[in-house]
Design an enzyme around this catalytic site. Structure first.
Site, short mmCIF file in Angstrom:
data_model
loop_
_atom_site.label_atom_id
_atom_site.label_comp_id
_atom_site.label_asym_id
_atom_site.label_seq_id
_atom_site.Cartn_x
_atom_site.Cartn_y
_atom_site.Cartn_z
N CYS A 150 39.05 31.68 53.64
CA CYS A 150 38.90 31.16 52.28
C CYS A 150 39.05 29.65 52.23
CB CYS A 150 39.93 31.80 51.36
SG CYS A 150 41.64 31.56 51.92
N HIS A 287 45.91 32.26 49.82
CA HIS A 287 44.50 32.20 49.50
C HIS A 287 44.19 30.83 48.91
CE1 HIS A 287 40.60 33.97 48.91
NE2 HIS A 287 40.63 33.90 47.60
N ASN A 304 35.92 32.20 43.37
CA ASN A 304 36.46 32.87 44.54
C ASN A 304 35.39 32.97 45.63
OD1 ASN A 304 38.30 34.21 46.14
ND2 ASN A 304 38.69 35.86 44.70
#
Length: 335
Positions: A150, A287, A304
């Protein structure tokens, strides 16, 4: 009724009776598994995944039946995973993040002028709401796959948006280049699919440049760095860590999108609405995402990297203030 669905129901009927599983749940599972093209190693794994799916389906029904909840959850590509598996496969490794977060403070800022001057915060009138998607400054939602990369998506997205604001061209940059090349051999502490840090992608790109996604496609695993030379595309010149307050984040978002670290452990089934389901007494960072704006109520809008079928077409709205730790580690390209 589809013959395959009927056969599955007949074969699983003894198990259903033992587990109090309805035909409705089986139909929901078959529809979901067909939609997501699930293929398992053997029948034992398939049965286990079905049981996990049924449990997650029940959680969805119970959550969404509560009118006091400000957000809804639903079935998605993670619905046959336990939360522990989700954390292991999708989120960054906790020990990596915990170990390095305290040691990176001196590497987070790369600028020659005062932060307040960079953001022009004294002279900037805050917009009531801002959403950089409406200005064409955000690329499409990507999918990181079963890889805790991520940080590379957040770093690439950060540079993509600033490149658009600066040069009026929206280009998809290569997350794979960052996964492969922002490594210990090159002096960095990021570790590919185990996790990493977007500000390290900025340092790397400032020296080498970041190429396009077309030139260096994403493959969901860390490979050997396939990049040489020092003139490979966009190069950020300056970046900062934004102070950890709601007002400072809003000031920053009036200038450009920013990358943020969050605790996403409970995000797995998010579908829509204003998310406020994090444990604020125990914020851990696992994250990294791109904050692209805020609405009139002060809810944060984040992009995201779990694909466009997760959440609100790949996006999420977080409740105001420090929900999920969004205010703690904020990075912004300024030149």
């Amino acid at each position: 009724m589809n013959r395959l669905i009927l056969l599955s129901i007949i074969m699983l009927m003894p198990l259903c009776l033992a587990q109090d599983i309805s035909v409705e749940k089986l139909l929901a599972y078959n529809k979901w598994s067909s939609q997501h093209q699930r293929v398992y190693l053997n029948e034992h794994e398939k049965l286990f995944r079905q049981m996990v799916f049924f449990e997650n389906l029940q959680k969805v029904k119970e959550h969404n039946s509560n009118p006091n909840n400000t957000y809804s959850i639903g079935l998605n590509l993670f619905s046959d995973m336990t939360k522990q598996e989700f954390a292991e496969k999708i989120l960054m490794k906790q020990d990596l993040v915990d170990h390095y977060m305290k040691s990176i403070s001196q590497k987070e800022t790369h600028n020659d002028v005062n932060i307040e001057t960079q953001l022009n915060s004294k002279n900037l009138t805050l917009a009531t709401s801002i959403d950089w998607r409406t200005q064409g400054a955000v690329t499409s939602v990507k999918y990181q796959g079963n890889c805790g990369s991520c940080w590379s998506f957040a770093g690439a997205a950060l540079m993509e948006s600033f490149n658009f604001i600066q040069n009026k061209v929206l280009v998809d940059f290569s997350e794979q280049q960052l996964v492969d090349c922002v490594i210990s051999a090159n002096g960095y502490q990021s570790e590919g699919c185990n996790g990493g840090f977007s500000f390290e992608t900025l340092d790397y790109a400032s020296k080498v440049g970041i190429t396009t996604l077309d030139n260096y496609p994403y493959v969901e695993v860390q490979k050997k760095c396939n990049m040489t030379g020092t003139n490979n595309g966009f190069k950020p010149k300056q970046w900062i860590q934004v102070p950890s307050t709601s007002n400072d984040l809003k000031h920053a978002l009036n200038f450009s999108p920013v990358s943020v670290y969050v605790n996403a452990y409970n995000w797995v089934s998010y579908q829509s609405g204003i998310y406020n389901g994090s444990d604020q007494s125990n914020i851990v960072f696992n994250h990294e995402v791109l904050a692209v704006g805020y609405d009139e109520q002060g809810n944060w809008i984040v992009k995201n990297s779990w694909g466009p079928f997760w959440g609100e077409h790949g996006y999420m709205r977080l409740a105001p203030n420090n929900t999920c730790g969004i205010l703690n580690h904020i990075y912004q390209v300024t030149a």
